[in-house]
Design an enzyme around this catalytic site. Sequence first.
Site, PDB file in Angstrom:
ATOM      1  N   ARG A   1     -73.843   1.266 -68.055  1.00  0.00           N
ATOM      2  CA  ARG A   1     -73.496   0.890 -66.992  1.00  0.00           C
ATOM      3  C   ARG A   1     -71.706   0.276 -67.229  1.00  0.00           C
ATOM      4  NH1 ARG A   1     -75.936   3.451 -66.407  1.00  0.00           N
ATOM      5  NH2 ARG A   1     -74.864   5.936 -66.319  1.00  0.00           N
TER       6      ARG A   1
ATOM      7  N   HIS B   1     -73.507  -5.177 -53.400  1.00  0.00           N
ATOM      8  CA  HIS B   1     -74.910  -5.106 -54.307  1.00  0.00           C
ATOM      9  C   HIS B   1     -74.227  -5.932 -55.259  1.00  0.00           C
ATOM     10  CE1 HIS B   1     -75.990  -0.960 -51.444  1.00  0.00           C
ATOM     11  NE2 HIS B   1     -76.087  -2.994 -51.342  1.00  0.00           N
TER      12      HIS B   1
ATOM     13  N   ALA C   1     -63.958  12.752 -51.886  1.00  0.00           N
ATOM     14  CA  ALA C   1     -63.482  11.883 -52.024  1.00  0.00           C
ATOM     15  C   ALA C   1     -61.823  12.030 -51.901  1.00  0.00           C
ATOM     16  CB  ALA C   1     -63.534  10.301 -52.248  1.00  0.00           C
TER      17      ALA C   1
HETATM   18  N1  APR Z   1     -66.530  12.993 -52.617  1.00  0.00           N
HETATM   19  C1  APR Z   1     -66.758  12.049 -51.545  1.00  0.00           C
HETATM   20  N2  APR Z   1     -68.601  12.084 -51.150  1.00  0.00           N
HETATM   21  C2  APR Z   1     -69.029  11.817 -52.634  1.00  0.00           C
HETATM   22  C3  APR Z   1     -68.738  12.684 -54.271  1.00  0.00           C
HETATM   23  C4  APR Z   1     -66.891  13.136 -53.895  1.00  0.00           C
HETATM   24  N3  APR Z   1     -66.495  13.427 -55.005  1.00  0.00           N
HETATM   25  N4  APR Z   1     -68.986  12.984 -54.978  1.00  0.00           N
HETATM   26  C5  APR Z   1     -70.989  12.354 -54.312  1.00  0.00           C
HETATM   27  N5  APR Z   1     -70.373  12.032 -52.680  1.00  0.00           N
HETATM   28  C6  APR Z   1     -70.921  11.901 -51.593  1.00  0.00           C
HETATM   29  C7  APR Z   1     -72.728  12.520 -51.897  1.00  0.00           C
HETATM   30  O1  APR Z   1     -72.485  13.336 -50.978  1.00  0.00           O
HETATM   31  C8  APR Z   1     -74.184  11.293 -50.672  1.00  0.00           C
HETATM   32  O2  APR Z   1     -73.889  11.407 -50.002  1.00  0.00           O
HETATM   33  O3  APR Z   1     -71.527  10.090 -51.930  1.00  0.00           O
HETATM   34  C9  APR Z   1     -72.962   9.518 -51.775  1.00  0.00           C
HETATM   35  C10 APR Z   1     -73.084   9.012 -52.587  1.00  0.00           C
HETATM   36  O4  APR Z   1     -74.533   8.198 -52.567  1.00  0.00           O
HETATM   37  P1  APR Z   1     -75.840   8.112 -53.338  1.00  0.00           P
HETATM   38  O5  APR Z   1     -76.241   8.429 -54.861  1.00  0.00           O
HETATM   39  O6  APR Z   1     -77.297   7.641 -52.480  1.00  0.00           O
HETATM   40  O7  APR Z   1     -75.110   6.805 -53.272  1.00  0.00           O
HETATM   41  P2  APR Z   1     -74.963   5.202 -51.789  1.00  0.00           P
HETATM   42  O8  APR Z   1     -74.851   5.984 -51.120  1.00  0.00           O
HETATM   43  O9  APR Z   1     -73.840   4.691 -52.621  1.00  0.00           O
HETATM   44  O10 APR Z   1     -75.679   4.217 -52.666  1.00  0.00           O
HETATM   45  C11 APR Z   1     -76.065   3.134 -51.543  1.00  0.00           C
HETATM   46  O11 APR Z   1     -78.474   2.625 -53.009  1.00  0.00           O
HETATM   47  O12 APR Z   1     -78.958   3.336 -55.526  1.00  0.00           O
HETATM   48  C12 APR Z   1     -78.804   1.791 -54.607  1.00  0.00           C
HETATM   49  O13 APR Z   1     -77.276   0.289 -54.821  1.00  0.00           O
HETATM   50  C13 APR Z   1     -77.259   1.152 -54.843  1.00  0.00           C
HETATM   51  O14 APR Z   1     -75.398   0.680 -54.400  1.00  0.00           O
HETATM   52  C14 APR Z   1     -76.249   1.742 -54.322  1.00  0.00           C
HETATM   53  C15 APR Z   1     -76.820   2.114 -53.123  1.00  0.00           C
END
Ligand code: APR
Length: 227
Positions: free
Chosen positions: A57, A107, A218
């Site tokens: 990463r 985090h 986004a």
């Molecule tokens: N633009 C906007 N949103 C997006 C895009 C994009 N291009 N691509 C994906 N997403 C959205 C997805 O639909 C999803 O709802 O971003 C979100 C990502 O979700 P996760 O993968 O679960 O990531 P996150 O919410 O940051 O996870 C939180 O969980 O895995 C642990 O510690 C880790 O910090 C992380 C925490």
Amino acid sequence: MNRNTVVLTGAGISAESGLRTFSASDGLWEECHIEDIATPEGFVRGPNLVHQFYNDRRRKLTEVKPNAAHTALAEFEARCKGNFLLVTQNIDDLHERAGSRQLVHMHGELLKMFCLHCDSHFEITDDLNVTSICLNCQRSSGLRPDIVWFGEMPYHMARIESALAECALFVSIGTSGNVYPAAGFVQLARRAGAECVELNLERSAGSDYFDHAHYGSATIVVPEFFA
Ligand code: APR
Ligand code: ZN
């Protein structure tokens, strides 16, 4: 008039920069087990696997750049009239590279490590492994990525909760809303009377708590909203 703003970001804001999200069907947690990679117990059982995951990463950061959503947030911060706090769950450094200043990594950060023996924290750009020596106590096998794993307490909670208690606008960007305590921030902001906005590709787990939502990538919806 209270113009204090708190923004929460997750992996979705960095997706279009080329960093993979976690919980999608092609996400990082599909091919790696959370218990092995992102828990203190997993690190004790298999430190090499954990180091390899975070080394990969960290190397990837050199190949990616902030996108229009990161930039829009930094520009909004620069002209924001009230207090501003950006709380990111992301461990990448794209917000700081885009110019965000009032920023906390709840985090942890890929570019930091700490020593389990002496609790010293250091910056890191190279790979880390079990033979890496702590610059402070000179012992090996204690250095770990400075990442908050499942079962551990996120960083900066006091500052985040007090900003949420005083905010008038709360914006959640690119997060699935599955991981607490971040997933509960919208409820704290609502209790403070803030207007709550969700900007995400799709409805998050907590989407009912938001007053408004804009769904899309986004790099489109974030600059539009903050324009
Ligand atoms: N633009 C906007 N949103 C997006 C895009 C994009 N291009 N691509 C994906 N997403 C959205 C997805 O639909 C999803 O709802 O971003 C979100 C990502 O979700 P996760 O993968 O679960 O990531 P996150 O919410 O940051 O996870 C939180 O969980 O895995 C642990 O510690 C880790 O910090 C992380 C925490
Ligand atoms: Zn040490």
